[in-house]
Design a protein around this motif. Structure first.
Motif, PDB file in Angstrom:
ATOM      1  N   PRO A  13       1.066  -1.335  -0.353  1.00  0.00           N
ATOM      2  CA  PRO A  13      -0.375   0.107   0.485  1.00  0.00           C
ATOM      3  C   PRO A  13       0.497   1.756  -0.076  1.00  0.00           C
ATOM      4  O   PRO A  13       2.194   1.084   0.196  1.00  0.00           O
ATOM      5  CB  PRO A  13      -0.504  -0.252   1.118  1.00  0.00           C
ATOM      6  N   THR A  14       0.435   2.150  -0.187  1.00  0.00           N
ATOM      7  CA  THR A  14       0.948   3.412  -0.426  1.00  0.00           C
ATOM      8  C   THR A  14       0.007   4.475   0.164  1.00  0.00           C
ATOM      9  O   THR A  14      -0.629   4.393   0.856  1.00  0.00           O
ATOM     10  CB  THR A  14       1.241   4.555  -1.962  1.00  0.00           C
ATOM     11  N   PRO A  15       0.696   5.316   1.461  1.00  0.00           N
ATOM     12  CA  PRO A  15       0.696   5.842   2.327  1.00  0.00           C
ATOM     13  C   PRO A  15      -0.017   7.414   1.584  1.00  0.00           C
ATOM     14  O   PRO A  15       0.218   7.858   0.899  1.00  0.00           O
ATOM     15  CB  PRO A  15       1.162   6.401   3.270  1.00  0.00           C
ATOM     16  N   VAL A  16      -0.496   7.782   2.411  1.00  0.00           N
ATOM     17  CA  VAL A  16      -1.020   9.577   2.124  1.00  0.00           C
ATOM     18  C   VAL A  16      -0.919   9.960   3.536  1.00  0.00           C
ATOM     19  O   VAL A  16      -1.338  10.578   4.473  1.00  0.00           O
ATOM     20  CB  VAL A  16      -2.596   9.539   1.898  1.00  0.00           C
ATOM     21  N   PHE A  17       0.723  10.763   3.558  1.00  0.00           N
ATOM     22  CA  PHE A  17       0.773  11.445   4.390  1.00  0.00           C
ATOM     23  C   PHE A  17       0.570  13.196   4.014  1.00  0.00           C
ATOM     24  O   PHE A  17       0.737  13.631   2.773  1.00  0.00           O
ATOM     25  CB  PHE A  17       2.796  11.475   4.020  1.00  0.00           C
ATOM     26  N   TRP A  35       4.586   8.884  -2.269  1.00  0.00           N
ATOM     27  CA  TRP A  35       6.333   8.756  -1.500  1.00  0.00           C
ATOM     28  C   TRP A  35       7.121   8.525  -0.490  1.00  0.00           C
ATOM     29  O   TRP A  35       7.404   9.866   0.106  1.00  0.00           O
ATOM     30  CB  TRP A  35       7.401   8.837  -2.743  1.00  0.00           C
ATOM     31  N   GLY A  36       6.718   7.698   0.734  1.00  0.00           N
ATOM     32  CA  GLY A  36       7.119   7.782   2.026  1.00  0.00           C
ATOM     33  C   GLY A  36       6.843   6.490   3.250  1.00  0.00           C
ATOM     34  O   GLY A  36       6.540   6.112   2.266  1.00  0.00           O
ATOM     35  N   GLY A  37       7.470   7.129   3.862  1.00  0.00           N
ATOM     36  CA  GLY A  37       7.075   5.685   4.743  1.00  0.00           C
ATOM     37  C   GLY A  37       7.917   6.076   6.552  1.00  0.00           C
ATOM     38  O   GLY A  37       9.277   6.450   6.094  1.00  0.00           O
ATOM     39  N   ILE A  38       7.941   4.994   6.857  1.00  0.00           N
ATOM     40  CA  ILE A  38       9.393   4.550   8.136  1.00  0.00           C
ATOM     41  C   ILE A  38      10.010   4.263   7.317  1.00  0.00           C
ATOM     42  O   ILE A  38      10.391   3.424   6.454  1.00  0.00           O
ATOM     43  CB  ILE A  38       8.251   3.473   8.892  1.00  0.00           C
ATOM     44  N   CYS A  39      11.413   4.923   7.884  1.00  0.00           N
ATOM     45  CA  CYS A  39      12.946   4.389   7.385  1.00  0.00           C
ATOM     46  C   CYS A  39      14.286   4.015   8.524  1.00  0.00           C
ATOM     47  O   CYS A  39      15.063   3.859   8.153  1.00  0.00           O
ATOM     48  CB  CYS A  39      13.561   5.567   6.589  1.00  0.00           C
ATOM     49  N   CYS A  40      14.041   4.649   9.736  1.00  0.00           N
ATOM     50  CA  CYS A  40      14.827   4.313  10.697  1.00  0.00           C
ATOM     51  C   CYS A  40      13.747   3.509  12.007  1.00  0.00           C
ATOM     52  O   CYS A  40      13.263   4.718  12.285  1.00  0.00           O
ATOM     53  CB  CYS A  40      15.634   4.568  10.757  1.00  0.00           C
ATOM     54  N   CYS A  45      12.727   7.529  12.314  1.00  0.00           N
ATOM     55  CA  CYS A  45      13.057   7.954  10.961  1.00  0.00           C
ATOM     56  C   CYS A  45      11.594   8.297   9.995  1.00  0.00           C
ATOM     57  O   CYS A  45      11.847   6.360  10.042  1.00  0.00           O
ATOM     58  CB  CYS A  45      13.449   8.440  10.970  1.00  0.00           C
ATOM     59  N   SER A  49       9.537  11.612   0.050  1.00  0.00           N
ATOM     60  CA  SER A  49      10.177  12.422  -1.014  1.00  0.00           C
ATOM     61  C   SER A  49       9.544  13.339  -1.853  1.00  0.00           C
ATOM     62  O   SER A  49       8.102  13.481  -2.165  1.00  0.00           O
ATOM     63  CB  SER A  49      10.140  11.095  -1.928  1.00  0.00           C
ATOM     64  N   LEU A 133      15.020  12.960  -1.312  1.00  0.00           N
ATOM     65  CA  LEU A 133      14.466  12.697   0.309  1.00  0.00           C
ATOM     66  C   LEU A 133      14.573  12.862   1.314  1.00  0.00           C
ATOM     67  O   LEU A 133      16.056  13.459   1.221  1.00  0.00           O
ATOM     68  CB  LEU A 133      14.940  11.412  -0.181  1.00  0.00           C
ATOM     69  N   ALA A 135      14.641  12.642   4.905  1.00  0.00           N
ATOM     70  CA  ALA A 135      14.225  11.993   5.845  1.00  0.00           C
ATOM     71  C   ALA A 135      14.203  12.244   7.869  1.00  0.00           C
ATOM     72  O   ALA A 135      15.473  13.219   7.763  1.00  0.00           O
ATOM     73  CB  ALA A 135      15.763  10.766   6.535  1.00  0.00           C
TER      74      ALA A 135
ATOM     75  N   TYR B  12       0.448   5.136   9.679  1.00  0.00           N
ATOM     76  CA  TYR B  12      -0.429   4.464   8.864  1.00  0.00           C
ATOM     77  C   TYR B  12      -0.313   4.299   6.963  1.00  0.00           C
ATOM     78  O   TYR B  12      -0.729   6.151   7.151  1.00  0.00           O
ATOM     79  CB  TYR B  12      -1.554   4.245   9.049  1.00  0.00           C
ATOM     80  N   PRO B  13      -0.153   4.172   6.248  1.00  0.00           N
ATOM     81  CA  PRO B  13      -0.761   2.330   6.209  1.00  0.00           C
ATOM     82  C   PRO B  13       1.193   1.821   6.125  1.00  0.00           C
ATOM     83  O   PRO B  13       2.179   2.751   5.452  1.00  0.00           O
ATOM     84  CB  PRO B  13      -1.241   1.894   5.627  1.00  0.00           C
ATOM     85  N   TRP B  35       9.503  -1.315   6.677  1.00  0.00           N
ATOM     86  CA  TRP B  35       9.730   0.156   6.596  1.00  0.00           C
ATOM     87  C   TRP B  35      10.466  -0.029   5.153  1.00  0.00           C
ATOM     88  O   TRP B  35      11.380   0.302   4.335  1.00  0.00           O
ATOM     89  CB  TRP B  35      11.558   0.599   7.729  1.00  0.00           C
ATOM     90  N   GLY B  36       9.768   0.563   4.537  1.00  0.00           N
ATOM     91  CA  GLY B  36       9.711   1.144   2.764  1.00  0.00           C
ATOM     92  C   GLY B  36       8.555   2.113   2.471  1.00  0.00           C
ATOM     93  O   GLY B  36       7.414   2.429   2.795  1.00  0.00           O
ATOM     94  N   ILE B  38       7.828   3.603  -2.138  1.00  0.00           N
ATOM     95  CA  ILE B  38       8.169   4.007  -3.889  1.00  0.00           C
ATOM     96  C   ILE B  38       9.519   5.695  -2.946  1.00  0.00           C
ATOM     97  O   ILE B  38       8.183   6.081  -2.179  1.00  0.00           O
ATOM     98  CB  ILE B  38       7.052   4.731  -4.518  1.00  0.00           C
ATOM     99  N   CYS B  39       9.937   6.062  -3.725  1.00  0.00           N
ATOM    100  CA  CYS B  39      10.693   7.806  -3.160  1.00  0.00           C
ATOM    101  C   CYS B  39      11.182   8.366  -4.005  1.00  0.00           C
ATOM    102  O   CYS B  39      11.864   9.549  -3.941  1.00  0.00           O
ATOM    103  CB  CYS B  39      12.105   6.875  -2.042  1.00  0.00           C
ATOM    104  N   SER B  49      14.421  -0.116   4.271  1.00  0.00           N
ATOM    105  CA  SER B  49      15.256   0.778   5.109  1.00  0.00           C
ATOM    106  C   SER B  49      15.567  -1.618   6.323  1.00  0.00           C
ATOM    107  O   SER B  49      14.627  -2.078   6.176  1.00  0.00           O
ATOM    108  CB  SER B  49      14.953   0.987   6.655  1.00  0.00           C
ATOM    109  N   LEU B 128      20.795   5.107   8.975  1.00  0.00           N
ATOM    110  CA  LEU B 128      20.228   5.952   8.817  1.00  0.00           C
ATOM    111  C   LEU B 128      21.012   5.911  11.001  1.00  0.00           C
ATOM    112  O   LEU B 128      20.235   7.041  12.101  1.00  0.00           O
ATOM    113  CB  LEU B 128      19.221   5.719   8.771  1.00  0.00           C
ATOM    114  N   HIS B 131      19.339   1.335  11.039  1.00  0.00           N
ATOM    115  CA  HIS B 131      18.234   0.813   9.527  1.00  0.00           C
ATOM    116  C   HIS B 131      19.313   0.884   9.143  1.00  0.00           C
ATOM    117  O   HIS B 131      19.791   2.567   9.116  1.00  0.00           O
ATOM    118  CB  HIS B 131      17.079   0.752   9.763  1.00  0.00           C
TER     119      HIS B 131
END
Lengths: 193, 193
Positions: A13-17, A35-40, A45, A49, A133, A135, B12-13, B35-36, B38-39, B49, B128, B131
């Motif tokens: 799934p792709t988020p709506v941040f 284009w984003g998500g938790i990365c660490c 973090c 993008s 990107l 972070a 989320y999500p 943790w990932g 599209i970027c 990550s 980071l 991760h």
């Protein structure tokens, strides 16, 4: 049988941040970022993008801070609007009838009406191509008390987040609970079994 | 009323990406990565990550390539297993009864049974903290033909992806369609209105 779709940004799934920033004049802005998500995990973090052409990009470079407000399914129309208009042309908070709140921890505003907020300071910037990107280290997460379950844990079922689907370009609600994570897979064995 | 939950990785999500790699002996491995996302759109890139302690980390550094296989809700048990076991100890494909397929474009395997696959070459690596973020350029996306709608577009409703929810730690199916993106928000105005 699999078929090739080419080199495209298709993932689910792709988020709506909803990314909140202040501009050089201190005016709040918010932009929808998929284009984003938790990365660490340590430090905690989140990556977002954005294109250089966006108003948010300049705000991020200038202020080195942002928030991520996560909308509920009830806010899908406003969230979509945050991805359509530009803060250069209009105050999107006013247009959408939503309330910017100044974070007391980072130099950025969040959306009062949205149930979940991440407050972040930019810690890394990476040029990737059309998108850059950022972070952000998450310094606090704030949630509506109504989104906590009986054990005080944040519950996705109470937040009611939604996702954006590239490909057929639609928003989708959270669906049924399929099982517990780090649990249902034990049927295939674990380190200790 | 919002309450502070502290500096945590709550958003989320969150996706369930099954990252496929080869080890130094050419053995296929797969690991669940939450943790990932599209970027970048051009070139199309996806970020994942992973912790240095994982078997996948070494494979990524050695091979500079990976795949992301996206499971359907029918595969939730196997996907969870891919996040529980380590490729150091076991061949997870064999244990889960799934089939590794060698990508003909990148030096990595994908999961035959999963409906959507991104084939990637590592183009950026960013440390980071706990991760490390690997940004992979997507050289092709492959999908089951049954996941394309009448217009030939990839459809989330046919892929049936699911998400992982931190906080209450559960998997959730895709829910109801809420509306069209870059469309429903026009009610609040657009650049041209």
């Amino acid at each position: 049988m699999k078929t090739s779709l080419g080199a495209k940004t298709l993932a689910y799934p792709t988020p709506v941040f909803i990314v909140g920033t202040y501009d050089a004049h201190g005016r709040p802005n918010a932009m929808a970022v998929a284009w984003g998500g938790i990365c660490c995990s340590k430090p905690p973090c989140v990556a977002i993008s954005v294109r250089k052409a966006t108003y948010t990009y300049g705000n991020l470079v200038e202020r080195q801070a942002f928030t991520v407000s996560i909308p509920s399914e009830a806010h899908v129309v406003a969230a979509d609007y945050f991805g359509l208009a530009s803060g250069r042309d209009v105050d999107k908070f006013v247009a959408a009838g939503l309330t910017p709140v100044r974070s007391d921890l980072v130099d950025a505003p969040y959306v009062a009406e949205f149930p979940l907020v991440l407050e972040c300071n930019v810690v890394h910037v990476h040029e990737l191509g059309l998108h850059t990107l950022f972070a952000g280290e998450i310094v606090d997460v704030k949630a509506e008390e109504t989104c906590l379950d009986a054990d005080g844990r944040l519950s996705a079922e109470l937040v009611r987040p939604f996702s954006w689907a590239p490909g057929n370009n639609a928003y989708y609600a959270l669906g049924e609970r399929l099982g517990s994570a780090f649990s249902v897979g034990k049927v295939f064995g674990t380190k200790d079994s």
